[in-house]
Design a protein around this motif. Structure first.
Motif: not given
Length: 180
Positions: A51, A57-58, A60-62, A64-65
């Protein structure tokens, strides 16, 4: 006569030495390849390490989007059917997958108002011949044991195990050989 016996014994000693040495090499190789599975703590540590990478990181951002949340919500709607491997009513919405996909043969379907990618894997000879006869807006019944997702796609990915139309079998995945 004695020299022939000595030659045979010497040959026997050399051959048995080679066989014994080869057995030791094979045993060492099998010990190295049979590593024990990771413990729960080791898995968590490996996940935390991943992570922290750019891909993690990418991802995890996806998650949460809004797009990621929509995919997870769509997965939750069919999870009961996936776990029980029961029939789901679907309507074919497209006979091709999204541009740039590398899922093999598949199509887009709508189940209970949500769109899904129905993927069958790499196309082999005539395995999907019956599925090629489907048209847009055809109503089909599908069964699957797996649903997945990827940030690259805006839809959950259903692995097609069984497809029928008008009570006629169109496709059934062959069971794995030598597996569970």
């Amino acid at each position: 006569m004695k020299t022939i016996i000595y030659a045979l014994i010497a040959t026997l000693v050399v051959v048995s030495g080679l066989v014994f040495a080869n057995r030791e090499i094979n045993n060492e190789a099998s010990k190295k390849s049979a590593s024990k599975p990771l413990s729960a703590a080791e898995k968590k540590a490996a996940l935390r390490k991943w992570e922290a990478t750019p891909d993690g990181i990418k991802y995890k951002k996806w998650e949460a989007s809004p797009e990621g949340k929509k995919v997870y919500a769509s997965e939750a709607k069919i999870r009961k059917h996936i776990r029980a491997i029961t029939d789901m009513e679907a309507v074919v919405t497209s006979l091709s997958l999204p541009p740039g996909s590398r899922l093999g043969f598949g199509m887009m379907v709508r189940i209970n108002g949500d769109d899904y990618i129905l993927s069958f894997g790499p196309e082999k000879s005539n395995e999907f011949q019956q599925l090629h006869r489907l048209d847009v807006n055809d109503k089909i019944r599908i069964r699957s044991h797996t649903v997945s997702h990827a940030p690259k796609y805006s839809y959950p990915i259903i692995s097609g195990d069984y497809v029928e139309r008008d009570s006629k079998l169109l496709y059934k995945r062959a069971p794995r050989k030598g597996g569970c």
